[in-house]
Design an enzyme around this catalytic site. Structure first.
Site, short mmCIF file in Angstrom:
data_model
loop_
_atom_site.label_atom_id
_atom_site.label_comp_id
_atom_site.label_asym_id
_atom_site.label_seq_id
_atom_site.Cartn_x
_atom_site.Cartn_y
_atom_site.Cartn_z
N ASN A 34 0.83 -1.20 0.00
CA ASN A 34 0.00 0.00 0.00
C ASN A 34 0.87 1.26 0.00
OD1 ASN A 34 0.60 -0.85 2.70
ND2 ASN A 34 -1.04 0.42 3.53
N GLU A 92 0.39 5.27 0.59
CA GLU A 92 -0.53 6.29 1.07
C GLU A 92 -0.11 7.69 0.60
OE1 GLU A 92 -0.99 5.62 5.31
OE2 GLU A 92 -2.17 3.82 4.90
N CYS A 137 -4.20 0.68 -2.53
CA CYS A 137 -4.01 -0.58 -1.79
C CYS A 137 -2.93 -1.44 -2.44
CB CYS A 137 -5.29 -1.38 -1.78
SG CYS A 137 -6.64 -0.67 -0.84
N GLU A 150 -3.02 -4.56 -3.20
CA GLU A 150 -3.55 -5.47 -4.22
C GLU A 150 -3.59 -4.79 -5.58
OE1 GLU A 150 -4.74 -4.73 -1.28
OE2 GLU A 150 -5.96 -6.32 -0.42
N CYS A 178 -10.19 -5.08 0.19
CA CYS A 178 -11.33 -4.17 0.22
C CYS A 178 -12.20 -4.38 -1.02
CB CYS A 178 -10.85 -2.72 0.32
SG CYS A 178 -10.28 -2.03 -1.25
N CYS A 227 -10.68 -3.32 -4.42
CA CYS A 227 -9.67 -4.25 -4.94
C CYS A 227 -10.33 -5.54 -5.46
CB CYS A 227 -8.63 -4.57 -3.88
SG CYS A 227 -7.55 -3.15 -3.55
N1 THU Z 1 -5.25 -1.47 2.46
C1 THU Z 1 -4.69 -2.28 1.52
O1 THU Z 1 -3.58 -2.03 1.02
N2 THU Z 1 -5.36 -3.38 1.13
C2 THU Z 1 -6.56 -3.78 1.66
O2 THU Z 1 -7.11 -4.77 1.22
C3 THU Z 1 -7.17 -3.03 2.75
C4 THU Z 1 -6.54 -1.73 3.08
C5 THU Z 1 -4.50 -0.30 2.90
C6 THU Z 1 -5.09 1.03 2.52
C7 THU Z 1 -4.52 1.94 3.59
O3 THU Z 1 -3.22 2.34 3.20
C8 THU Z 1 -4.39 1.05 4.80
O4 THU Z 1 -4.43 -0.28 4.32
C9 THU Z 1 -5.48 1.24 5.84
O5 THU Z 1 -6.72 1.18 5.29
#
Ligand code: THU
Length: 136
Positions: A43, A45, A54, A56, A92, A95
């Site tokens: 991920n 940000e 994310c 994925e 999520c 994704c």
């Molecule tokens: N996140 C992911 O990378 N993948 C997921 O399936 C769920 C959430 C990340 C997004 C954000 O940077 C952090 O996790 C918290 O939500």
């Protein structure tokens, strides 16, 4: 050539590269293509929170941009920074939808707590009755 059994470790390794200064939640993903190649993601940000991507989708878009469009499995490992994952981190909804664009319902989704604690799902069970290009 990497196989399904190698994916959990690759997802955990990718997780270490997460850029998650706002949530302190680090996620790694490893996507196995039909030809045996693997693309990983973490991920990433952003100070403008909604720009965050994310793990994925980073892995998926990296694979697609390299010319891969057929996939067998994805492993996902996520949890609070500075520690091994405490739980199985599910992808999520965004994704799941992104994966459904390229993979059918048989795509194997591995949720990795550690290398010896992996839950296995089908994408079709995680995103039933999905909206796809067939509807267009
Ligand atoms: N996140 C992911 O990378 N993948 C997921 O399936 C769920 C959430 C990340 C997004 C954000 O940077 C952090 O996790 C918290 O939500």
């Amino acid at each position: 050539m990497p196989e399904l059994k190698d994916l959990p470790k690759m997802a955990l390794r990718a997780r270490a590269r997460a850029y998650a200064p706002y949530s302190s939640f680090q996620v790694g993903a490893a996507l196995l293509c039909d030809d045996g190649s693997v693309y990983t993601g973490c991920n990433i940000e952003n100070a403008a929170y909604s720009v965050t991507c994310c793990a994925e989708r980073v892995a998926l878009f990296s694979a697609v941009s390299a010319g891969r469009r057929a996939f067998r499995a994805i492993a996902i490992a996520g949890g609070p920074a500075g520690d091994a994952p405490r739980e199985h981190c599910a992808p999520c909804g965004v994704c799941r939808q992104a994966l459904a664009e390229f993979a059918d319902e048989e795509l194997c989704v591995l949720l990795v707590r550690d290398e010896n604690d992996v839950q296995m799902y089908r994408l079709g069970d995680l995103l039933p009755a999905s909206f796809t290009k067939k509807a267009l």
